[in-house]
Write a protein that holds these residues in place. Structure first.
Motif, PDB file in Angstrom:
ATOM      1  N   LEU A  57       2.000  50.392  -0.171  1.00 22.72           N
ATOM      2  CA  LEU A  57       1.905  49.170  -0.971  1.00 22.72           C
ATOM      3  C   LEU A  57       2.062  47.939  -0.106  1.00 22.72           C
ATOM      4  N   VAL A  58       1.089  47.041  -0.196  1.00 23.53           N
ATOM      5  CA  VAL A  58       1.191  45.687   0.349  1.00 23.53           C
ATOM      6  C   VAL A  58       0.751  44.765  -0.775  1.00 23.53           C
ATOM      7  N   GLU A  59       1.669  43.920  -1.219  1.00 20.97           N
ATOM      8  CA  GLU A  59       1.432  43.149  -2.441  1.00 20.97           C
ATOM      9  C   GLU A  59       1.910  41.711  -2.261  1.00 20.97           C
ATOM     10  N   ASP A  60       1.019  40.742  -2.495  1.00 18.13           N
ATOM     11  CA  ASP A  60       1.418  39.342  -2.478  1.00 18.13           C
ATOM     12  C   ASP A  60       2.224  39.029  -3.734  1.00 18.13           C
ATOM     13  N   ILE A  61       3.289  38.245  -3.556  1.00 21.05           N
ATOM     14  CA  ILE A  61       4.202  37.943  -4.654  1.00 21.05           C
ATOM     15  C   ILE A  61       4.496  36.454  -4.681  1.00 21.05           C
ATOM     16  N   ALA A  62       5.042  35.996  -5.781  1.00 21.79           N
ATOM     17  CA  ALA A  62       5.512  34.620  -5.933  1.00 21.79           C
ATOM     18  C   ALA A  62       7.016  34.676  -6.173  1.00 21.79           C
ATOM     19  N   ILE A  63       7.773  34.051  -5.292  1.00 25.53           N
ATOM     20  CA  ILE A  63       9.230  34.062  -5.368  1.00 25.53           C
ATOM     21  C   ILE A  63       9.684  32.807  -6.101  1.00 25.53           C
ATOM     22  N   PRO A  64      10.434  32.937  -7.181  1.00 19.96           N
ATOM     23  CA  PRO A  64      10.857  31.743  -7.921  1.00 19.96           C
ATOM     24  C   PRO A  64      11.821  30.885  -7.109  1.00 19.96           C
ATOM     25  N   ALA A  65      11.636  29.566  -7.222  1.00 16.70           N
ATOM     26  CA  ALA A  65      12.507  28.614  -6.531  1.00 16.70           C
ATOM     27  C   ALA A  65      12.621  27.360  -7.386  1.00 16.70           C
ATOM     28  N   SER A  66      13.571  26.509  -7.054  1.00 15.80           N
ATOM     29  CA  SER A  66      13.803  25.306  -7.847  1.00 15.80           C
ATOM     30  C   SER A  66      12.615  24.350  -7.803  1.00 15.80           C
ATOM     31  N   HIS A  67      11.828  24.402  -6.730  1.00 19.92           N
ATOM     32  CA  HIS A  67      10.680  23.517  -6.595  1.00 19.92           C
ATOM     33  C   HIS A  67       9.382  24.177  -7.051  1.00 19.92           C
ATOM     34  N   GLY A  68       9.440  25.358  -7.638  1.00 15.40           N
ATOM     35  CA  GLY A  68       8.237  26.073  -8.090  1.00 15.40           C
ATOM     36  C   GLY A  68       8.299  27.513  -7.650  1.00 15.40           C
ATOM     37  N   THR A  69       7.394  27.901  -6.769  1.00 18.95           N
ATOM     38  CA  THR A  69       7.409  29.253  -6.230  1.00 18.95           C
ATOM     39  C   THR A  69       7.168  29.220  -4.728  1.00 18.95           C
ATOM     40  N   ILE A  70       7.626  30.280  -4.068  1.00 16.20           N
ATOM     41  CA  ILE A  70       7.420  30.482  -2.641  1.00 16.20           C
ATOM     42  C   ILE A  70       6.538  31.714  -2.487  1.00 16.20           C
ATOM     43  N   ALA A  71       5.520  31.605  -1.673  1.00 14.08           N
ATOM     44  CA  ALA A  71       4.675  32.769  -1.425  1.00 14.08           C
ATOM     45  C   ALA A  71       5.457  33.813  -0.642  1.00 14.08           C
ATOM     46  N   GLY A  72       5.183  35.063  -0.932  1.00 10.83           N
ATOM     47  CA  GLY A  72       5.807  36.162  -0.214  1.00 10.83           C
ATOM     48  C   GLY A  72       4.898  37.366  -0.213  1.00 10.83           C
ATOM     49  N   ARG A  73       5.315  38.386   0.496  1.00 10.07           N
ATOM     50  CA  ARG A  73       4.538  39.627   0.543  1.00 10.07           C
ATOM     51  C   ARG A  73       5.511  40.804   0.577  1.00 10.07           C
ATOM     52  N   ARG A  74       5.207  41.802  -0.211  1.00 12.27           N
ATOM     53  CA  ARG A  74       6.080  42.969  -0.402  1.00 12.27           C
ATOM     54  C   ARG A  74       5.431  44.188   0.233  1.00 12.27           C
ATOM     55  N   TYR A  75       6.250  44.962   0.963  1.00 12.81           N
ATOM     56  CA  TYR A  75       5.756  46.135   1.683  1.00 12.81           C
ATOM     57  C   TYR A  75       6.615  47.341   1.325  1.00 12.81           C
ATOM     58  N   ILE A  76       5.961  48.433   0.943  1.00 13.30           N
ATOM     59  CA  ILE A  76       6.646  49.700   0.702  1.00 13.30           C
ATOM     60  C   ILE A  76       5.821  50.799   1.361  1.00 13.30           C
ATOM     61  N   ALA A  77       6.482  51.574   2.213  1.00 12.00           N
ATOM     62  CA  ALA A  77       5.755  52.614   2.949  1.00 12.00           C
ATOM     63  C   ALA A  77       5.472  53.826   2.087  1.00 12.00           C
ATOM     64  N   ARG A  78       6.509  54.263   1.328  1.00  8.97           N
ATOM     65  CA  ARG A  78       6.384  55.491   0.539  1.00  8.97           C
ATOM     66  C   ARG A  78       7.045  55.277  -0.817  1.00  8.97           C
ATOM     67  N   PRO A  79       6.278  55.145  -1.882  1.00  9.51           N
ATOM     68  CA  PRO A  79       6.879  54.940  -3.206  1.00  9.51           C
ATOM     69  C   PRO A  79       7.795  56.101  -3.574  1.00  9.51           C
ATOM     70  N   GLY A  80       8.886  55.773  -4.262  1.00 13.91           N
ATOM     71  CA  GLY A  80       9.811  56.810  -4.686  1.00 13.91           C
ATOM     72  C   GLY A  80      10.819  57.200  -3.640  1.00 13.91           C
ATOM     73  N   ALA A  81      10.659  56.703  -2.408  1.00 16.91           N
ATOM     74  CA  ALA A  81      11.591  57.051  -1.339  1.00 16.91           C
ATOM     75  C   ALA A  81      12.183  55.810  -0.692  1.00 16.91           C
ATOM     76  N   VAL A  82      12.179  54.684  -1.422  1.00 18.19           N
ATOM     77  CA  VAL A  82      12.658  53.428  -0.850  1.00 18.19           C
ATOM     78  C   VAL A  82      14.182  53.396  -0.882  1.00 18.19           C
ATOM     79  N   ARG A  83      14.763  53.058   0.238  1.00 24.58           N
ATOM     80  CA  ARG A  83      16.208  52.848   0.284  1.00 24.58           C
ATOM     81  C   ARG A  83      16.482  51.476   0.884  1.00 24.58           C
ATOM     82  N   GLY A  84      16.918  50.557   0.040  1.00 27.54           N
ATOM     83  CA  GLY A  84      17.306  49.240   0.506  1.00 27.54           C
ATOM     84  C   GLY A  84      16.151  48.260   0.585  1.00 27.54           C
ATOM     85  N   ARG A  85      16.514  47.031   0.901  1.00 31.95           N
ATOM     86  CA  ARG A  85      15.544  45.933   0.950  1.00 31.95           C
ATOM     87  C   ARG A  85      15.887  45.033   2.127  1.00 31.95           C
TER      88      ARG A  85
END
Length: 319
Positions: A57-85
């Motif tokens: 998974l590589v997914e563009d995201i919008a991070i909420p902030a007081s001034h609107g949103t911040i662009a971000g990107r989320r990466y997961i190598a193996r779904p169901g086996a994620v430990r931590g962030r």
């Protein structure tokens, strides 16, 4: 923690610097912020495409902030086996840098750590000066602190942001960070350290002039003793999360990184220092191009997995 310092560049690192020099790009401090951003874009365009691990998974995201949103990107190598962030903050002297420019290393980090990586596209200077980048990092922490273990990580200017967030979380309470991973971080506006003098002429990727130019654009002079701008100025470093620090010996920023590692250690913070005497600034993110970068991402990934394994787990909410 041995004082390795720098010396001769590894031939592979020298070859990377020679390739960049052949592009004939100006130094970052030679023009305007927009010029520096174009220089960064040109250097990125010269790199081979499709670097980085193939992950689930590589997914563009919008991070909420007081001034609107911040662009971000989320990466997961193996779904169901994620430990931590891990919240990742890219380098670029607080003036340039993009999600795309650090996509390859974030893919490899997701693969090496088994964690979810959130790459944060914080606001850049001089349009948004200190503490805008820290505030954006804090907004990302608030939005993504529902998972344990949780780490902050960054390279160069991003390492500065990660270190500052660890300090702010300690000082304000309410947010728990389990690990800070600092890659050749910018920590002090002191340009008279030996490593700056030795490696700041301009042939080791960043120069002394670049460092001064970055700080001039990001931090007003009256704020340069603020520990969230310059973590080495902090009055005390006790009760901070454990740190993994990666330094390059042939780097103007080497000595301030080493000084911070020693200060953390003296404050009772567990520090794992990995000092590469024959590398230059920026080497860690050259995955798929530099063997040492690939090896170091793997090694740091193992350290992160080990640290995360000793931390209580809180599963992420569905997003």
């Amino acid at each position: 923690m041995a004082d390795k310092g720098g010396g001769m560049l590894h031939p592979d690192m020298q070859a990377m610097l020679d390739r960049r020099a052949a592009l004939g790009l100006p130094g970052f401090a030679a023009g305007s912020p927009d010029d520096a951003r174009r220089t960064f874009a040109q250097s990125q365009a010269a790199l081979p495409p499709d670097r980085g691990a193939r992950i689930a998974l590589v997914e563009d995201i919008a991070i909420p902030a007081s001034h609107g949103t911040i662009a971000g990107r989320r990466y997961i190598a193996r779904p169901g086996a994620v430990r931590g962030r891990i919240l990742y903050f890219h380098g670029g002297g607080w003036v340039f840098g993009t999600l795309d420019g650090f996509d390859a290393v974030c893919r490899d980090l997701a693969h090496a750590t088994g964690a979810e990586i959130i790459s944060v596209d914080y606001r850049l200077a001089p349009e948004h000066r200190f503490p805008a980048a820290i505030d954006d990092g804090w907004a990302a922490l608030l939005a993504y602190s529902d998972v344990r273990p949780l780490a902050v990580m960054g390279d160069s200017a991003g390492g500065n942001i990660a270190a500052a967030l660890a300090l702010r979380a300690r000082d304000t309470g309410g947010l728990s960070i389990d690990l800070q991973i600092l890659l050749y971080p910018a920590l002090s506006p002191d340009f008279e350290r030996e490593s700056v003098t030795r490696y700041g002429a301009g042939d080791h990727f960043i120069s002394r002039a670049d460092l001064a130019w970055f700080w001039d654009h990001y931090v007003p002079g009256d704020q340069r003793t603020n520990p969230y701008a310059a973590p080495l100025a902090a009055a005390g470093l006790q009760n901070l999360p454990p740190a993994i620090m990666v330094l390059a010996g042939c780097d103007p920023l080497h000595d301030e990184g080493e000084a911070y590692a020693r200060a953390l250690d003296e404050a009772g913070v567990t520090v794992t220092l990995r000092d590469h005497a024959d590398m230059a600034h920026g080497f860690f993110t050259l995955v798929g191009l530099l063997k040492r970068a690939d090896e170091e991402v793997s090694a740091v990934g193992t350290l992160i997995r080990t640290q995360f394994a000793s931390t209580a787990v809180i599963q992420p909410e569905a997003r």
